[in-house]
Design an enzyme around this catalytic site. Structure first.
Site, short mmCIF file in Angstrom:
data_model
loop_
_atom_site.label_atom_id
_atom_site.label_comp_id
_atom_site.label_asym_id
_atom_site.label_seq_id
_atom_site.Cartn_x
_atom_site.Cartn_y
_atom_site.Cartn_z
N THR A 56 0.83 -1.21 0.00
CA THR A 56 0.00 0.00 0.00
C THR A 56 0.87 1.26 0.00
OG1 THR A 56 -1.78 -1.16 1.12
CG2 THR A 56 -1.85 1.24 1.22
N CYS A 57 1.96 1.22 0.72
CA CYS A 57 2.85 2.37 0.81
C CYS A 57 3.44 2.72 -0.56
CB CYS A 57 3.97 2.10 1.81
SG CYS A 57 3.36 1.60 3.43
N SER A 58 3.82 1.70 -1.32
CA SER A 58 4.46 1.91 -2.62
C SER A 58 3.46 2.11 -3.76
CB SER A 58 5.35 0.72 -2.95
OG SER A 58 6.46 0.67 -2.08
#
EC number: 1.11.1.27
Length: 159
Positions: free
Chosen positions: A48-50
């Protein structure tokens, strides 16, 4: 206790990568006399972060800065070298990457996420805050596994 709107950011040391190696960043100095959007992710290179969180702030950086924001910073518990490589892989030139490898900031703010049982250890929870002159003026903390209130689009509505 979790930090809240109206509270000053804690006086701790974070790190950022430079060509000379990791550089200490004192939070009191970093946030002084400026308006900064700080968002945190549980980990660099994580799904999700990337795929969503960092890319959203990259895409909306100009719009965010047009609202009077001096700097956009991303915080994670990864070391400064990992943060630097993640920034390169994401073309995050306009985002300051801050390492909280010792969890000094997340511990002091109460924004820790314990993923020990999932093999990830203790990390920063996913959140976004607006800090003006060292004081939190907006804070959005995600429920574990969620990605809604800390997005770049959500932050834009609060500026």
């Amino acid at each position: 206790m979790t930090i809240s709107v109206g509270t000053e950011v804690p006086d701790v040391t974070l790190f950022r990568a430079t060509s000379d190696g990791p550089e200490a960043v004192n939070t009191k100095e970093f946030f002084a006399d400026r308006k900064i959007v700080l968002f945190a992710v549980p980990g660099a290179f994580t799904p999700t972060c990337s795929a969503k969180h960092l890319p959203g702030f990259i895409a909306k950086a100009d719009e965010i800065k047009a609202k009077g924001v001096d700097e956009i910073a991303c915080l994670a518990s990864n070391d400064a070298f990992v943060m630097q490589e993640w920034a390169k892989s994401q073309n995050a030139d306009g985002i300051t990457m801050l390492s909280d490898g010792d969890l000094a900031f997340v511990d002091a703010t109460g924004l820790e996420l314990d993923l020990t049982g999932r093999g990830l250890g203790k990390r920063a929870n996913r959140f976004a805050m607006v800090v003006e002159n060292g004081k939190v003026t907006h804070l959005a903390v995600e429920e574990p596994g969620a990605f809604e209130v800390s997005s770049a689009e959500s932050v834009l509505t609060k500026l």
